[in-house]
Design a protein around this motif. Structure first.
Motif, PDB file in Angstrom:
ATOM      1  N   ILE A   1      -4.345   1.080   8.451  1.00  0.00           N
ATOM      2  CA  ILE A   1      -5.505   0.593   9.205  1.00  0.00           C
ATOM      3  C   ILE A   1      -5.626  -0.921   9.059  1.00  0.00           C
ATOM      4  O   ILE A   1      -5.836  -1.645  10.032  1.00  0.00           O
ATOM      5  CB  ILE A   1      -6.793   1.305   8.722  1.00  0.00           C
ATOM      6  N   TRP A   2      -5.419  -1.385   7.860  1.00  0.00           N
ATOM      7  CA  TRP A   2      -5.559  -2.811   7.554  1.00  0.00           C
ATOM      8  C   TRP A   2      -4.539  -3.651   8.316  1.00  0.00           C
ATOM      9  O   TRP A   2      -4.837  -4.741   8.785  1.00  0.00           O
ATOM     10  CB  TRP A   2      -5.368  -2.994   6.039  1.00  0.00           C
TER      11      TRP A   2
ATOM     12  N   TRP B   1       0.846  -1.209   0.000  1.00  0.00           N
ATOM     13  CA  TRP B   1       0.000   0.000   0.000  1.00  0.00           C
ATOM     14  C   TRP B   1       0.877   1.254   0.000  1.00  0.00           C
ATOM     15  O   TRP B   1       0.567   2.240  -0.671  1.00  0.00           O
ATOM     16  CB  TRP B   1      -0.940   0.007   1.212  1.00  0.00           C
TER      17      TRP B   1
ATOM     18  N   LEU C   1      -4.914   7.857   0.519  1.00  0.00           N
ATOM     19  CA  LEU C   1      -5.907   6.860   0.940  1.00  0.00           C
ATOM     20  C   LEU C   1      -5.296   5.456   0.954  1.00  0.00           C
ATOM     21  O   LEU C   1      -5.590   4.646   1.826  1.00  0.00           O
ATOM     22  CB  LEU C   1      -7.132   6.891   0.013  1.00  0.00           C
ATOM     23  N   PHE C   2      -4.442   5.181  -0.016  1.00  0.00           N
ATOM     24  CA  PHE C   2      -3.805   3.858  -0.080  1.00  0.00           C
ATOM     25  C   PHE C   2      -2.970   3.592   1.179  1.00  0.00           C
ATOM     26  O   PHE C   2      -3.066   2.531   1.792  1.00  0.00           O
ATOM     27  CB  PHE C   2      -2.922   3.732  -1.322  1.00  0.00           C
TER      28      PHE C   2
ATOM     29  N   CYS D   1       1.105   4.196  -2.763  1.00  0.00           N
ATOM     30  CA  CYS D   1       0.989   5.594  -2.350  1.00  0.00           C
ATOM     31  C   CYS D   1       2.109   6.435  -2.953  1.00  0.00           C
ATOM     32  O   CYS D   1       1.869   7.514  -3.503  1.00  0.00           O
ATOM     33  CB  CYS D   1       1.016   5.687  -0.825  1.00  0.00           C
TER      34      CYS D   1
ATOM     35  N   ASN E   1      -3.170   5.093   4.051  1.00  0.00           N
ATOM     36  CA  ASN E   1      -4.067   5.035   5.217  1.00  0.00           C
ATOM     37  C   ASN E   1      -4.720   3.669   5.324  1.00  0.00           C
ATOM     38  O   ASN E   1      -4.811   3.086   6.401  1.00  0.00           O
ATOM     39  CB  ASN E   1      -5.156   6.110   5.108  1.00  0.00           C
ATOM     40  N   PHE E   2      -5.170   3.173   4.174  1.00  0.00           N
ATOM     41  CA  PHE E   2      -5.796   1.860   4.156  1.00  0.00           C
ATOM     42  C   PHE E   2      -4.820   0.808   4.670  1.00  0.00           C
ATOM     43  O   PHE E   2      -5.168  -0.032   5.487  1.00  0.00           O
ATOM     44  CB  PHE E   2      -6.239   1.532   2.722  1.00  0.00           C
ATOM     45  N   GLY E   3      -3.577   0.906   4.193  1.00  0.00           N
ATOM     46  CA  GLY E   3      -2.547  -0.051   4.643  1.00  0.00           C
ATOM     47  C   GLY E   3      -2.309   0.032   6.133  1.00  0.00           C
ATOM     48  O   GLY E   3      -2.214  -0.987   6.814  1.00  0.00           O
TER      49      GLY E   3
END
Lengths: 85, 132
Positions: A81-82, A34, A74-75, A38, A77-79
Motif C-alpha cells: 500500500i505504501w 517490508w 501486515l508488513f 514479512c 500489505n503495508f509495503g
C-alpha cells in the motif's frame, strides 16, 4: 518427515528474506524491506510450527503462530500500500 | 562504441540517466521548455503508462533537471538552466542513438540513478545471479 518439511519451509522463508534484504540494500525500494520482514515473520511462523507439532506437542501454539503470520502479512500489505499509488 | 559519445554527454548520462525511458522523458520536456506536463500527458505522448512516466518525472525532479509544481497532480517543466547541457545530449542522442542506449544499459552496476519500480525490484530480488 513432517519436521523436514517444516524446516525446509522455514529455510525457504529465511532465504527469501535474505534475498529481499540484499536487493533492498541495492535498490532502497521500501517494498523489499517490508517483504523481507514479512518473510522473516513467515520463517518464525514455520519454526513455531516445528515447535508446536514436534518439540512441544502438549502445548497449543496455534494462537501465537496465527498472530506471527498475521503480523508478517501486515508488513507486506503495508509495503504494497505504501509503495503504490 | 560508447567512446563516440562526447565526454560531457557521457558524464551527464552516467550521473543522471538511469533508463532510456527517463532519457525520452527528459528529451520531451526540453523539446518544449515552456510547456508544463502532467505524468498522464507524458505517458500519452511517449505511449507508456502514467505510473511509469510519473516515476521518471519524479526521478528527474529529484535531480533538479525538471521542476514540479505543487498542483495535484503535479505539472513538470524543463529546468531551463540545464538547456544547453540537455541540447548537447539531445544532439548526441539523435546522432548516436545506439551508442547512447548502449551506454545507459552498460553503466557500472550502481542503481542510484535508476528510479526503482518496486514490483520489478521485488521480482528481481529472487534472481540469484544478476543479469549481464
Amino acid at each position: 518427515m513432517p519436521e523436514t518439511i517444516f524446516a525446509l519451509c522455514a529455510l525457504t522463508s529465511l532465504g527469501c528474506a535474505l534475498l529481499l534484504l540484499r536487493s533492498y540494500r541495492a535498490t532502497r525500494a521500501r517494498l523489499l524491506l517490508w517483504s523481507s520482514i514479512c518473510f522473516v515473520g513467515l520463517a518464525i511462523n514455520n519454526i513455531l510450527v516445528c515447535v508446536d507439532f514436534i518439540i512441544l506437542p502438549q502445548v497449543d501454539l496455534s494462537a501465537l503462530r496465527a498472530a506471527v503470520a498475521l503480523i508478517a502479512i501486515l508488513f507486506i500489505n503495508f509495503g504494497l500500500i505504501w509503495d503504490s499509488k | 562504441m560508447t567512446d563516440a559519445i562526447p565526454a560531457d554527454v557521457r558524464r551527464f548520462i552516467l550521473d543522471h540517466i538511469g533508463s532510456v525511458e527517463m532519457l525520452n522523458v527528459l528529451m520531451l520536456l526540453f523539446k518544449q521548455p515552456g510547456r508544463t506536463w502532467t505524468a498522464n500527458e507524458v505517458g500519452s505522448e511517449l505511449r507508456t503508462n502514467e505510473w511509469s512516466a510519473d516515476l521518471q518525472l519524479q526521478a528527474l525532479a529529484a535531480r533538479e533537471l525538471v521542476r514540479a509544481s505543487t498542483d495535484t497532480p503535479p505539472r513538470y517543466q524543463a529546468e531551463t538552466r540545464h538547456a544547453a547541457q540537455v541540447a548537447s545530449v539531445a544532439r548526441t542522442y539523435e546522432e548516436r542513438r545506439v551508442a547512447m542506449i548502449t551506454l545507459i544499459y552498460s553503466r557500472p552496476d550502481d542503481v542510484a540513478a535508476e528510479p526503482v519500480d518496486p514490483v520489478q525490484a521485488f521480482a528481481d530480488a529472487f534472481k540469484i545471479r544478476k543479469d549481464k
